[in-house]
Structures are given as C-alpha cells and as structure tokens.
Design an enzyme around this catalytic site. Sequence first.
Site, PDB file in Angstrom:
ATOM      1  N   LYS A  86      38.643  26.023  38.418  1.00  0.00           N
ATOM      2  CA  LYS A  86      37.688  25.326  37.555  1.00  0.00           C
ATOM      3  C   LYS A  86      36.864  24.297  38.335  1.00  0.00           C
ATOM      4  O   LYS A  86      35.800  23.855  37.878  1.00  0.00           O
ATOM      5  CB  LYS A  86      38.443  24.636  36.418  1.00  0.00           C
ATOM      6  CG  LYS A  86      37.567  24.237  35.237  1.00  0.00           C
ATOM      7  CD  LYS A  86      38.419  23.793  34.071  1.00  0.00           C
ATOM      8  CE  LYS A  86      37.592  23.528  32.807  1.00  0.00           C
ATOM      9  NZ  LYS A  86      36.696  22.383  32.946  1.00  0.00           N
TER      10      LYS A  86
ATOM     11  N   LEU B 168      35.273  24.914  40.857  1.00  0.00           N
ATOM     12  CA  LEU B 168      34.117  25.602  41.420  1.00  0.00           C
ATOM     13  C   LEU B 168      32.998  25.690  40.392  1.00  0.00           C
ATOM     14  O   LEU B 168      33.237  25.973  39.217  1.00  0.00           O
ATOM     15  CB  LEU B 168      34.521  27.011  41.858  1.00  0.00           C
ATOM     16  CG  LEU B 168      35.715  27.078  42.805  1.00  0.00           C
ATOM     17  CD1 LEU B 168      36.138  28.524  43.023  1.00  0.00           C
ATOM     18  CD2 LEU B 168      35.390  26.420  44.136  1.00  0.00           C
TER      19      LEU B 168
ATOM     20  N   LYS C 194      41.960  32.132  31.566  1.00  0.00           N
ATOM     21  CA  LYS C 194      42.295  33.532  31.831  1.00  0.00           C
ATOM     22  C   LYS C 194      43.000  33.673  33.169  1.00  0.00           C
ATOM     23  O   LYS C 194      43.904  34.481  33.336  1.00  0.00           O
ATOM     24  CB  LYS C 194      41.025  34.384  31.783  1.00  0.00           C
ATOM     25  CG  LYS C 194      40.509  34.616  30.372  1.00  0.00           C
ATOM     26  CD  LYS C 194      39.332  35.564  30.364  1.00  0.00           C
ATOM     27  CE  LYS C 194      38.895  35.863  28.930  1.00  0.00           C
ATOM     28  NZ  LYS C 194      38.415  34.677  28.193  1.00  0.00           N
TER      29      LYS C 194
ATOM     30  N   VAL D 282      24.003  56.732  31.659  1.00  0.00           N
ATOM     31  CA  VAL D 282      22.936  57.621  31.211  1.00  0.00           C
ATOM     32  C   VAL D 282      21.641  56.836  31.021  1.00  0.00           C
ATOM     33  O   VAL D 282      21.625  55.815  30.334  1.00  0.00           O
ATOM     34  CB  VAL D 282      23.327  58.312  29.888  1.00  0.00           C
ATOM     35  CG1 VAL D 282      22.192  59.183  29.389  1.00  0.00           C
ATOM     36  CG2 VAL D 282      24.592  59.129  30.080  1.00  0.00           C
TER      37      VAL D 282
ATOM     38  N   ARG E 166       9.438  48.021  51.530  1.00  0.00           N
ATOM     39  CA  ARG E 166      10.461  47.317  52.300  1.00  0.00           C
ATOM     40  C   ARG E 166      11.065  48.200  53.385  1.00  0.00           C
ATOM     41  O   ARG E 166      12.083  47.864  53.971  1.00  0.00           O
ATOM     42  CB  ARG E 166      11.555  46.823  51.350  1.00  0.00           C
ATOM     43  CG  ARG E 166      11.086  45.639  50.533  1.00  0.00           C
ATOM     44  CD  ARG E 166      12.160  45.129  49.609  1.00  0.00           C
ATOM     45  NE  ARG E 166      12.252  45.925  48.392  1.00  0.00           N
ATOM     46  CZ  ARG E 166      13.382  46.459  47.943  1.00  0.00           C
ATOM     47  NH1 ARG E 166      14.497  46.290  48.592  1.00  0.00           N
ATOM     48  NH2 ARG E 166      13.379  47.165  46.850  1.00  0.00           N
TER      49      ARG E 166
END
Length: 298
Positions: free
Chosen positions: A113, A115, A125, A154, A233
């Site tokens: 936490k 971070l 969690k 899809v 690119r």
Amino acid sequence: MLGATNLMRSHTQTSHIRLKRTFVVVTVAREKFITPGPKKDTKKQKKIKFDPTDELWKSDINLNEDITKALGGVALLEKERKSGDPFKQRAYENAIYIITSYPARIISGAEAKKLQGIGSSIANKIDEILKTGTCESLKEKQEDAELFETFSQVFGVGPVAAKRFVDKGYKSISDLANDPDLTDMQRLGIKYVDDFKLMIPKVEAQGLIHYVQDVLKELSPAYIGIACDGHRRELSETNSLYMAITHPNYTSSPSTDPGRLLLDLTDALTDLGFLTDHISSGILKYWVRWESIEGSTI
DNA sequence: GCGACACCGCATAACT
DNA sequence: AGTTATGCGA
DNA sequence: GTCGC
C-alpha cells in the site's frame, strides 16, 4: 497524428490496411483530433512512485508472482462482472505492473500500500492471497473469466457482448456463430478470428501501400497517400496498416464534406476486387477487409 | 466524500 | 421520421 | 480501482 504539418492540419485521412487476411481502415482526422490538449501538472507524492527507468526498480524476476497471478484473475473477474469499467481495469493493470517490477518479496498488504497505485482494496486482497494462496472469488468464476477473455478476442465483441455470451452459456467462439443478435462487425470478427491475429510483414505492407497509392494517383495525381503508424515507426511487421490520404483541395468539414475523397478511393479499390468485406464505412472512416489478388505480386 | 482518469467516428439500438 | 444512447475500436 | 482535493 505525427508530424502534424499544415497539410495534415487542414485535411487528413487515414487508411488502415490489413492483409491476406487483410483489413483496410480509412479515417479522416479532424482538426480537433490533432490539436494538442492541455498539459496536466503533476503534483507531489508522498507514496513511493514507480519509475520503470530507475535502477531501483530493475527486477529481472517477479518475486511476487503468486500475488500478481491472483490479482490478474481478480481483474478479469471484475472486468467480466462490470462489463469492463476501463478505469478500474487500468487501475488493476497498473497495480499488477508495479508489483511485478517490485524488487523485493512483498510480505504484507500494508507494505504494498506504500506504493503509489496500490490502495486499500488491493492491499486487502494481497493479505488474503498471502494468507490463503488465492482469492475466494477466483475459484468459482474462473471458467467464466476465461471464456470472457476468449470471446473478447473477437473483433467487434467488447466487454458487454462478451459478458452476454458468457451468460448465455456459450463455451467456444464457434458457439457464437449461431447467436441471433450478432452485429455485422461481429460476424466478420468470427469469420476472420484467426486472420486478424496474423502479422503483416513489412515487405508485404509496402506492396499494399504502393498499390493503394497507385490507385489513388489514377484518381487524381494530386491525391496524397502516406503510411502511418507501425510503418512510420519502421516496424518489421504490423498487425494492421494505416494510411493517411488527402488532397490539396480537401478540407475536413463534416457539414460540407460529401465524403468523396474517401469513397472515390474505396469504390475504385472495390471495383478492382481489392476490397472485399466492408467492416464499416462513413465519410471519415472506412474499414474493409481485402484479399490479395490472385497472381498479384502484392 | 467525490470527480478525474482522453477523445471521437461509426453502427445500431432505444428512444420520442 | 428524427433524436439520443450504447457499444466498439483505437 | 487509486489518487488528490
């Protein structure tokens, strides 16, 4: 739009091409689209900020794979459940990326936490994962999450449709073909589901670009068509191909533009048998599938 | 506690 | 019929 | 979901 010159600014079109297996997408960029937006100022942070370029974060191995794996599953479940809230999804992806890069073993949710990007929900969690090895919610709905991911591959199927398919009990992409509510785009997406995954080698893409440019020249020597995106690119292969097309007399104005700039080209390409399936078509955007012509060198 | 987290064109559904 | 909302791709 | 106000 890269290198927005005056030309690009006043009139631009993009064409997206994909082959063999191929697709062409053509779009006209509007002035708004290439106008740089306001910059946001970054503020101070008290949390530890993740910086992928910092040596400190250089970790070759993921020391917290159990955590990131479980979180990935939870993220997928959330996506399925909520039909894909993009912000929540991004928050999970961000957190997983940070933890993967974290150069030490995480021993508590509280540690994580600290971070920036990891809040109380994910911290809790993590505690659960560290304690039980998984998240309770993962066990039951694992299959649904996997199917959701499969259906999402899809073309034309987004989070909402994917969730609908899961709820209907479909188990594979071939099951989707019989669905009564498919859009045209989804029908094509199913038909060419493998096709879309193919990459276009650079040399092949160059042939496609030249072909379109030749057709364009024939319509009017003043037409301009240039490749963008991956080609611009210099990538060795791309999974799609875009072109920007324009004309000195063309100005992108939705109210006055009759769309001929785009349609003249796509009509010509269709007549040549170059374009096959039309994914969508408008004044500013034209998507089609196209096949390489038998005996052609492109 | 609450909004920001990028934006837009097209197809289609859901409205009026 | 015209208008608005939703889903989607990128 | 997290962050910052």
